[in-house]
Every structure is written in C-alpha cells, then in structure tokens.
Design an enzyme around this catalytic site. Structure first.
Site, PDB file in Angstrom:
ATOM      1  N   HIS A 223       1.270  -1.325   0.047  1.00 13.82           N
ATOM      2  CA  HIS A 223      -0.370   0.150  -0.040  1.00 13.82           C
ATOM      3  C   HIS A 223       0.709   1.163   0.076  1.00 13.82           C
ATOM      4  O   HIS A 223       1.812   1.818  -0.575  1.00 13.82           O
ATOM      5  CB  HIS A 223      -0.866  -0.761   1.136  1.00 13.82           C
ATOM      6  N   HIS A 262      -2.302  -2.510  -9.940  1.00 14.29           N
ATOM      7  CA  HIS A 262      -3.626  -1.970  -8.865  1.00 14.29           C
ATOM      8  C   HIS A 262      -4.743  -2.525  -8.771  1.00 14.29           C
ATOM      9  O   HIS A 262      -5.451  -3.082  -9.894  1.00 14.29           O
ATOM     10  CB  HIS A 262      -3.732  -0.704  -9.256  1.00 14.29           C
ATOM     11  N   ASP A 319       2.251   5.411  -6.176  1.00 11.86           N
ATOM     12  CA  ASP A 319       3.759   5.916  -6.301  1.00 11.86           C
ATOM     13  C   ASP A 319       5.056   5.515  -6.622  1.00 11.86           C
ATOM     14  O   ASP A 319       6.220   5.471  -6.436  1.00 11.86           O
ATOM     15  CB  ASP A 319       3.670   4.004  -5.428  1.00 11.86           C
TER      16      ASP A 319
HETATM   17  C1  SDX Z   1      -1.741   2.382  -3.088  1.00  8.15           C
HETATM   18  O1  SDX Z   1      -6.407   0.716  -3.195  1.00  8.15           O
HETATM   19  C2  SDX Z   1      -5.503   2.022  -3.523  1.00  8.15           C
HETATM   20  O2  SDX Z   1      -6.598   2.997  -3.816  1.00  8.15           O
HETATM   21  C3  SDX Z   1      -3.981   2.551  -2.608  1.00  8.15           C
HETATM   22  C4  SDX Z   1      -3.793   3.344  -3.209  1.00  8.15           C
HETATM   23  C5  SDX Z   1      -4.249   4.693  -3.043  1.00  8.15           C
HETATM   24  O3  SDX Z   1      -3.731   5.439  -3.188  1.00  8.15           O
HETATM   25  O4  SDX Z   1      -4.527   4.328  -1.530  1.00  8.15           O
HETATM   26  O5  SDX Z   1      -3.685   2.833  -4.794  1.00  8.15           O
HETATM   27  C6  SDX Z   1      -1.838   3.856  -2.685  1.00  8.15           C
HETATM   28  O6  SDX Z   1      -1.188   0.968  -2.481  1.00  8.15           O
HETATM   29  C7  SDX Z   1      -1.032   1.914  -4.780  1.00  8.15           C
HETATM   30  C8  SDX Z   1      -0.443   0.504  -5.040  1.00  8.15           C
HETATM   31  C9  SDX Z   1       0.997   0.534  -4.111  1.00  8.15           C
HETATM   32  N1  SDX Z   1       1.475  -0.316  -4.389  1.00  8.15           N
HETATM   33  C10 SDX Z   1       2.691  -1.451  -5.409  1.00  8.15           C
HETATM   34  O7  SDX Z   1       2.890  -0.740  -5.679  1.00  8.15           O
HETATM   35  C11 SDX Z   1       2.575  -2.983  -4.979  1.00  8.15           C
HETATM   36  C12 SDX Z   1       3.346  -3.687  -6.195  1.00  8.15           C
HETATM   37  N2  SDX Z   1       1.745  -4.259  -6.730  1.00  8.15           N
HETATM   38  C13 SDX Z   1       1.370  -4.896  -6.174  1.00  8.15           C
HETATM   39  O8  SDX Z   1       1.168  -5.847  -4.723  1.00  8.15           O
HETATM   40  C14 SDX Z   1      -0.746  -5.024  -6.896  1.00  8.15           C
HETATM   41  O9  SDX Z   1      -0.338  -4.569  -7.478  1.00  8.15           O
HETATM   42  C15 SDX Z   1      -1.521  -4.488  -5.482  1.00  8.15           C
HETATM   43  C16 SDX Z   1      -1.275  -4.664  -4.159  1.00  8.15           C
HETATM   44  C17 SDX Z   1      -1.135  -2.197  -5.860  1.00  8.15           C
HETATM   45  C18 SDX Z   1      -2.827  -5.163  -5.866  1.00  8.15           C
HETATM   46  O10 SDX Z   1      -3.408  -6.275  -5.678  1.00  8.15           O
HETATM   47  P1  SDX Z   1      -4.139  -6.982  -6.188  1.00  8.15           P
HETATM   48  O11 SDX Z   1      -4.818  -6.202  -6.873  1.00  8.15           O
HETATM   49  O12 SDX Z   1      -4.171  -8.213  -5.184  1.00  8.15           O
HETATM   50  O13 SDX Z   1      -3.072  -8.346  -7.278  1.00  8.15           O
HETATM   51  P2  SDX Z   1      -2.673  -9.637  -7.094  1.00  8.15           P
HETATM   52  O14 SDX Z   1      -1.925  -9.250  -5.639  1.00  8.15           O
HETATM   53  O15 SDX Z   1      -3.306 -11.018  -6.850  1.00  8.15           O
HETATM   54  O16 SDX Z   1      -2.195  -9.815  -8.623  1.00  8.15           O
HETATM   55  C19 SDX Z   1      -2.691 -10.190 -10.017  1.00  8.15           C
HETATM   56  C20 SDX Z   1      -1.955 -10.295 -10.874  1.00  8.15           C
HETATM   57  C21 SDX Z   1      -0.356 -11.651 -10.054  1.00  8.15           C
HETATM   58  O17 SDX Z   1       0.088 -12.699 -11.232  1.00  8.15           O
HETATM   59  P3  SDX Z   1      -0.717 -13.970 -11.037  1.00  8.15           P
HETATM   60  O18 SDX Z   1      -0.410 -14.783  -9.135  1.00  8.15           O
HETATM   61  O19 SDX Z   1      -2.458 -13.728 -11.065  1.00  8.15           O
HETATM   62  O20 SDX Z   1      -0.342 -14.679 -11.741  1.00  8.15           O
HETATM   63  O21 SDX Z   1      -0.757  -9.514 -11.115  1.00  8.15           O
HETATM   64  C22 SDX Z   1       0.192  -9.943 -11.014  1.00  8.15           C
HETATM   65  C23 SDX Z   1       0.777 -10.709 -10.174  1.00  8.15           C
HETATM   66  O22 SDX Z   1       1.722 -11.722  -9.236  1.00  8.15           O
HETATM   67  N3  SDX Z   1       0.805  -8.668 -10.629  1.00  8.15           N
HETATM   68  C24 SDX Z   1       2.502  -8.117 -10.583  1.00  8.15           C
HETATM   69  C25 SDX Z   1       2.939  -6.287 -10.355  1.00  8.15           C
HETATM   70  N4  SDX Z   1       0.841  -6.385  -9.378  1.00  8.15           N
HETATM   71  C26 SDX Z   1       0.112  -7.283  -9.809  1.00  8.15           C
HETATM   72  N5  SDX Z   1       3.294  -8.510 -11.448  1.00  8.15           N
HETATM   73  C27 SDX Z   1       4.099  -7.460 -11.247  1.00  8.15           C
HETATM   74  N6  SDX Z   1       4.437  -6.723 -11.043  1.00  8.15           N
HETATM   75  C28 SDX Z   1       3.492  -5.652 -10.088  1.00  8.15           C
HETATM   76  N7  SDX Z   1       3.533  -4.624  -9.123  1.00  8.15           N
END
Ligand code: SDX
Length: 383
Positions: A223, A262, A319
């Site tokens: 997050h 996201h 971010d």
């Molecule tokens: C913020 O919610 C909000 O609005 C948050 C925010 C706000 O203003 O409050 O926008 C601020 O928190 C932005 C997000 C910051 N976090 C990151 O940048 C961390 C990296 N991102 C991931 O951890 C992820 O994308 C999340 C946490 C942001 C979202 O997670 P989800 O929706 O649960 O997605 P997921 O983890 O289930 O991923 C789905 C697929 C997976 O592949 P499979 O297991 O299906 O094969 O997408 C892949 C993931 O591995 N994936 C990524 C990825 N994010 C998801 N692969 C590579 N790099 C990434 N960053």
C-alpha cells in the site's frame, strides 16, 4: 446462512458502503474528488481548499477558506505528551511506526465521539491534519539527529511542512509541486487504509484512534509503503543501462515490481501522470536525472513486456514516480510513506465524518471452513 456465502479474497469487487468523497474509475483511469477530476484539482486548487472541500462536501467561500487556512496554522503545535512519545522512540524505528504511536497518543486527550457534531468533528480533523504534518517532520529530524523546527504561521501547509523538515523555506516552485503532490494523495475511495479507518470509526472509536489504525495499514509495502520500495529498487538497479535486464529478471521470477499494479486501475493511474510531469520539470531544473532515467526504463520496459501478456492491465500507480520527485526535493526515502499520511489523513477523516452521519458498525459475515464437531482429546494422545 454463512455456509451458502461465497467470498471475494481481499474483498475484490465487493461494495462495502456508499460514499461521495471520491471515486476511482479504474477502467478509464479517472479519479474524482466529489465529482471534480484530479487533473483540474492539481491545476487549480490548493491543499487548504481541498481540505475544506473533502471534509465539508462543498467548495469553500473566501471567508471559509481563510478560516480553514488559519485553523491549519493555529493547530500546528503538538502537545508536549506527543512530543515526548516521538522523542522516546528508538531512532531505528521506522517513522511510520513512530507516527502510529504519536497518533494514538494524540487520542489521549480527545473527547468521546459525538457522531452528529459535524462542526466539532471537522474541527478535530483539521487539527489532526495540522498536527500530523508536524509529527512527521519531528520524527524525521529526530531520526537524522536534528533538533525539531518549530512550525511557522506565515507559510502554507505545504511550505511549512518542507520548512519543518528541512529548516529552510522551499522555493515557490518546489512548494507548489509539493502542494500538488499532497492533493494527489488525499483520497482514493476504499483503499486499505481508508477502509481500515472506516472499520475502526464505525465502532464510534475516536477519530485519532481510527487514524492511528489507518497509519498502520498505510505502512505496508503493498500500500503506502510502495513509494519507498520503488526508490530502493532504483538504487538496487544502480544505473539506467541495467534497468531493462532487471525488469526481465523480475518478470521471469514473478517478482512484484513496486509502483506497478492496482486493484482497481486497469490503465495508467492519473496521479502517476501528474507526478511524472512535475518530476520531469524538476529534473530539467536540477539536471539530476539518474534516478529518473532508471525509472523511465523500468516503466517503459514493464509496459512493453506486460503488454505482450495477459497482464496488460498492470500499469504504474501513484507510488511509481512520487519517490523520485521527493528525492529531488532532498527528502529521504524512508520519509516518503509518512508524507503519504500527511495528505491521506484528510481522506481518512472525510470518510469517517461522512460515515458517522449514517453509521452502522462494520461486521461482515465469515465463511467458516473449519471442523464443527471437534472434541478435546487427552494430551498424551495428541500428535
Ligand atoms: C497504493 O487501493 C488503493 O487505492 C491504493 C492506493 C491509494 O491511493 O490508496 O492507490 C495507493 O497502495 C498503490 C499500490 C502500491 N503498491 C504497489 O505498487 C505494490 C506492487 N503492486 C502489487 O502488490 C499489486 O498490484 C497490488 C497490491 C497493488 C494490487 O494487488 P491485487 O489487486 O491483489 O493483485 P494481485 O496481487 O492478485 O496480482 C494479480 C496478478 C498476479 O499474477 P498471478 O499470481 O495471477 O500470476 O498480477 C500480478 C500478480 O503477480 N501483479 C504484478 C504486480 N502486481 C500484480 N506483477 C508484477 N508486478 C506487479 N507490481
């Protein structure tokens, strides 16, 4: 009843409540605060005006803007007890953990909640917004072994925060960019930390106690903690020419690249576009482009590579660029997430005050998947 219930992991797609504070239109990459697009807000508004707008639900008249601006200045000082909590923390403690303790300490002399006292709750939220900025600056300077800088009342919220952090009044350009960065981070419908704030406040817990919980939620690397991790990633890559291979390896090993992806956006986060634009301006002004160049190649490579896969819905989020902008403002990486809280405290408070107008304690159902007829066996016979 619960047995028939399915459930969505992480509450993905589940509508938990109604709100008019903000909306993330993930399919089209649009973000609105009470109907106004984030692009127009970034261009025309200020942190003070958006604080009033989000908390009160209407744009302020000039006298109302003057009043909230004066209150944000009036309330900047921290109680001595909270200063003592901050100063008692080990310097090795992560600043978000110190901030969470400071917020909990602020609740020590907070009166019990009167849900319907909107004016009182808004005033409380404005005070908390003013004090949270002072707390973040104090925590940062203490970690760096520096004496705290007392807040000034002749500076805007953004200017004063950077002044308390650095001891120097920022240039008008940098102050404006920081003001915009704060506005971009103020609210984002039911993100994890805002939802946490709502759950805690739905029990009629004090505003500051709910914000303390939200700070804990924001601290996680999935997050608010991602902006810190993006810069750590850039530093680990080391140089722009190494970025392409680094991304290829990350994707091959299914590592999550921080600052990408996201739960709601299925295209570019509009906040990322605004942040990148400001970053490019500051890069041009300072000539310091190494971090930017590394991130630019990560950015372009990720979009190219993911575009060739079924995960073409993974795009940069807020971010990805924010940390590089803060670095050019001479802000330390570990302070990036606390700065996220400096802005998001307004969103957390706005959601809480809105929810209290028609409050019902959050208590979702659970789908129980454990045994239902177990008994206690003698300890000697247990495996
Ligand atoms: C913020 O919610 C909000 O609005 C948050 C925010 C706000 O203003 O409050 O926008 C601020 O928190 C932005 C997000 C910051 N976090 C990151 O940048 C961390 C990296 N991102 C991931 O951890 C992820 O994308 C999340 C946490 C942001 C979202 O997670 P989800 O929706 O649960 O997605 P997921 O983890 O289930 O991923 C789905 C697929 C997976 O592949 P499979 O297991 O299906 O094969 O997408 C892949 C993931 O591995 N994936 C990524 C990825 N994010 C998801 N692969 C590579 N790099 C990434 N960053």
């Amino acid at each position: 009843m619960a047995e028939e219930l399915g459930f969505s992991k992480g509450l993905a797609g589940v509508v938990a409540d109604a709100t008019s504070v903000s909306q993330v239109q993930g399919e089209v990459g649009r973000l609105i605060y009470r109907g106004i697009s984030i692009e127009e807000i970034a261009e025309k508004s200020t942190f003070e005006e958006m604080t009033y707008f989000l908390l009160r639900g209407k744009m302020p008249t000039q006298p109302e803007l003057n009043k909230v601006t004066a209150e944000l200045k009036e309330f900047r000082a921290l109680p001595k007890t909270v200063e003592a909590v901050i100063d008692a923390a080990p310097k090795t403690a992560h600043p978000m953990m110190v901030l969470q303790a400071a917020m909990a300490a602020l609740a020590w002399d907070e009166a019990p909640v009167n849900l319907k006292d909107v004016d009182g709750n808004v005033r409380n939220a404005v005070r908390l917004t003013a004090q949270l900025g002072t707390a973040v600056a104090r925590i940062s300077r203490r970690r760096r072994g520096l004496a705290p800088v007392e807040p000034r009342t002749d500076l805007s919220h953004a200017e004063n925060f950077l002044y308390m952090l650095d001891g120097k009044v920022p240039s008008k350009d940098v102050a404006r960019m920081f003001d915009v960065a704060l506005m971009l981070h103020m609210d984002h419908d039911f993100n994890a930390s805002t939802f946490s704030a709502r759950v805690i406040a739905s029990t009629e817990a004090r505003l500051t106690a709910s914000v303390s919980g939200a700070v804990g939620a924001l601290s996680g690397p999935l997050h608010g903690g991602a902006n810190e991790k993006v810069l750590e990633m850039a530093d680990k890559i080391g140089a722009p020419e190494k970025a392409k291979d680094w991304v290829a390896n990350a994707l091959a090993t299914k590592a999550k690249v921080m600052g990408f992806g996201h739960r709601v956006y299925r295209t570019m986060d509009p906040r990322a576009k605004v942040l990148r634009g400001m970053l490019e301006q500051l890069v041009a002004q300072t000539g310091d482009k190494s971090t930017y160049e590394t991130l630019r190649i990560v950015h372009d490579t990720m979009i190219d590579e993911l575009g060739k896969t079924s995960k073409d819905y993974i795009w940069p989020n807020v971010d990805f660029w924010s940390g590089a902008l803060y670095r050019l403002m001479k802000i330390e990486t570990i302070d990036f997430t606390p700065i996220f809280a400096v802005a998001r405290v307004v969103g957390w408070s706005s959601h809480i005050i809105e929810m209290w107008q028609d409050n019902r304690i959050y208590r979702p159902a659970a789908k129980y998947v454990g045994p239902t007829e177990a008994t206690i066996s003698p300890i000697a016979s247990r495996g």
